[in-house]
Design an enzyme around this catalytic site. Structure first.
Site, PDB file in Angstrom:
ATOM      1  N   CYS A  93      18.361  46.794  -6.815  1.00 53.16           N
ATOM      2  CA  CYS A  93      19.351  47.061  -5.781  1.00 53.16           C
ATOM      3  C   CYS A  93      20.538  46.116  -5.942  1.00 53.16           C
ATOM      4  O   CYS A  93      20.363  44.892  -6.059  1.00 53.16           O
ATOM      5  CB  CYS A  93      18.689  46.872  -4.417  1.00 53.16           C
ATOM      6  SG  CYS A  93      19.822  46.697  -3.044  1.00 53.16           S
ATOM      7  N   GLU A  94      21.736  46.661  -5.947  1.00 51.74           N
ATOM      8  CA  GLU A  94      22.918  45.825  -6.132  1.00 51.74           C
ATOM      9  C   GLU A  94      23.263  44.997  -4.889  1.00 51.74           C
ATOM     10  O   GLU A  94      24.093  44.100  -4.964  1.00 51.74           O
ATOM     11  CB  GLU A  94      24.124  46.674  -6.525  1.00 51.74           C
ATOM     12  CG  GLU A  94      24.631  47.616  -5.460  1.00 51.74           C
ATOM     13  CD  GLU A  94      25.826  48.431  -5.941  1.00 51.74           C
ATOM     14  OE1 GLU A  94      26.685  48.726  -5.091  1.00 51.74           O
ATOM     15  OE2 GLU A  94      25.894  48.779  -7.127  1.00 51.74           O
ATOM     16  N   HIS A  95      22.615  45.304  -3.773  1.00 51.10           N
ATOM     17  CA  HIS A  95      22.900  44.560  -2.546  1.00 51.10           C
ATOM     18  C   HIS A  95      22.030  43.312  -2.395  1.00 51.10           C
ATOM     19  O   HIS A  95      22.491  42.297  -1.871  1.00 51.10           O
ATOM     20  CB  HIS A  95      22.707  45.455  -1.322  1.00 51.10           C
ATOM     21  CG  HIS A  95      23.591  46.661  -1.343  1.00 51.10           C
ATOM     22  ND1 HIS A  95      23.138  47.934  -1.041  1.00 51.10           N
ATOM     23  CD2 HIS A  95      24.902  46.807  -1.669  1.00 51.10           C
ATOM     24  CE1 HIS A  95      24.133  48.800  -1.154  1.00 51.10           C
ATOM     25  NE2 HIS A  95      25.206  48.138  -1.537  1.00 51.10           N
ATOM     26  N   HIS A  96      20.767  43.408  -2.840  1.00 52.26           N
ATOM     27  CA  HIS A  96      19.851  42.274  -2.666  1.00 52.26           C
ATOM     28  C   HIS A  96      19.208  41.822  -3.976  1.00 52.26           C
ATOM     29  O   HIS A  96      18.467  40.843  -3.983  1.00 52.26           O
ATOM     30  CB  HIS A  96      18.738  42.635  -1.669  1.00 52.26           C
ATOM     31  CG  HIS A  96      19.251  43.075  -0.330  1.00 52.26           C
ATOM     32  ND1 HIS A  96      19.382  44.406   0.012  1.00 52.26           N
ATOM     33  CD2 HIS A  96      19.695  42.361   0.731  1.00 52.26           C
ATOM     34  CE1 HIS A  96      19.875  44.498   1.234  1.00 52.26           C
ATOM     35  NE2 HIS A  96      20.079  43.276   1.691  1.00 52.26           N
ATOM     36  N   GLN A 134      20.742  53.926  -5.501  1.00 53.20           N
ATOM     37  CA  GLN A 134      20.065  55.131  -5.992  1.00 53.20           C
ATOM     38  C   GLN A 134      21.023  56.309  -6.065  1.00 53.20           C
ATOM     39  O   GLN A 134      20.956  57.128  -6.986  1.00 53.20           O
ATOM     40  CB  GLN A 134      18.870  55.462  -5.089  1.00 53.20           C
ATOM     41  CG  GLN A 134      18.068  56.664  -5.582  1.00 53.20           C
ATOM     42  CD  GLN A 134      16.806  56.875  -4.777  1.00 53.20           C
ATOM     43  OE1 GLN A 134      16.209  55.922  -4.270  1.00 53.20           O
ATOM     44  NE2 GLN A 134      16.388  58.116  -4.647  1.00 53.20           N
ATOM     45  N   HIS A 162      12.397  51.308  -2.364  1.00 50.92           N
ATOM     46  CA  HIS A 162      13.311  50.179  -2.449  1.00 50.92           C
ATOM     47  C   HIS A 162      12.649  48.942  -1.850  1.00 50.92           C
ATOM     48  O   HIS A 162      12.305  48.926  -0.662  1.00 50.92           O
ATOM     49  CB  HIS A 162      14.611  50.490  -1.696  1.00 50.92           C
ATOM     50  CG  HIS A 162      15.408  51.591  -2.326  1.00 50.92           C
ATOM     51  ND1 HIS A 162      16.674  51.386  -2.832  1.00 50.92           N
ATOM     52  CD2 HIS A 162      15.114  52.906  -2.555  1.00 50.92           C
ATOM     53  CE1 HIS A 162      17.133  52.530  -3.340  1.00 50.92           C
ATOM     54  NE2 HIS A 162      16.206  53.457  -3.175  1.00 50.92           N
ATOM     55  N   CYS A 164      13.993  46.279  -1.103  1.00 56.92           N
ATOM     56  CA  CYS A 164      14.806  45.667  -0.050  1.00 56.92           C
ATOM     57  C   CYS A 164      14.403  46.189   1.328  1.00 56.92           C
ATOM     58  O   CYS A 164      14.676  45.544   2.345  1.00 56.92           O
ATOM     59  CB  CYS A 164      16.300  45.899  -0.303  1.00 56.92           C
ATOM     60  SG  CYS A 164      16.776  47.627  -0.480  1.00 56.92           S
TER      61      CYS A 164
END
Length: 203
Positions: A93-96, A134, A162, A164
């Site tokens: 995940c590019e956020h976490h 995704q 995910h 996250c």
């Protein structure tokens, strides 16, 4: 294919930090987490993490066009759906920066040429080994095949969990996310979408 390169940038080697800089960054994170990077069990961790990141994010060094460039034209007139389903993948995940674990199902309608089946799995690997959402990954896979192979249509479905969501935040383990992208005949004809879904589910 220029659109693919523009939308999915690859790493530029000269822009990368050095191995030492990467390891120093890991030491900072270890300290920030509350541990001591100098204790015995963590002494080699920065080097291991840097090495692991090279592997986990190796997709930045690869171009899908290189994988999809070779096709086969001896298809004996076959022009129906080609489906490769249940292709496992791991992404982040590019956020976490925590894992996304799932399966991809990819189909296309040939237009005189077909791909080696392993090439489809390789394209998923390329995009999976990058920081992702995704939704973006689903579209990237479809667009890469569509732009290079020029089939009559492409269908992609991804079903993934995910971490996250499972490991942090709401902590809902076992919940999965489903995304789809359709191009060409698949996008224009709902009946083709239904046929794709039915084949993915094995009906």
């Amino acid at each position: 294919m220029d659109a693919i390169v523009k939308n999915f940038p690859q790493a530029v080697e000269s822009d990368r930090p050095s191995q030492k800089e990467a390891e120093d960054a890991v030491r900072v994170l270890l300290r920030w987490a509350g541990d001591d990077p100098q204790r015995e069990g963590l002494l080699d961790t920065p080097a291991r993490v840097a090495k692991a990141y090279r592997e986990l994010f190796s997709g930045y060094d690869l171009n899908p066009e290189d994988v999809l460039g070779r096709t086969f034209e001896e298809v004996a007139g076959y022009d129906d759906i080609v489906l490769v389903r249940d292709i496992p993948f791991y992404s982040h995940c590019e956020h976490h920066m925590v894992p996304i674990i799932g399966k991809a199902h990819v189909a296309y309608l040939p237009n005189g040429r077909v791909l080696g089946l392993s090439k489809i799995a390789r394209v998923i690997e390329i995009f999976g080994r990058r920081l992702q959402t995704q939704e973006a990954m689903t579209a990237q896979i479809a667009n890469a095949i569509d732009d290079t192979l020029r089939p009559r249509g492409v269908a992609v479905m991804i079903d993934a969990e995910h971490m996250c969501m499972a490991m942090r935040g709401v902590q809902k383990q076992g919940s999965t996310t489903l995304t789809t992208t359709f191009t060409g005949a698949f996008k224009a004809d709902p009946a083709e979408q239904v046929r794709f879904m039915s084949m993915v589910r094995g009906r």
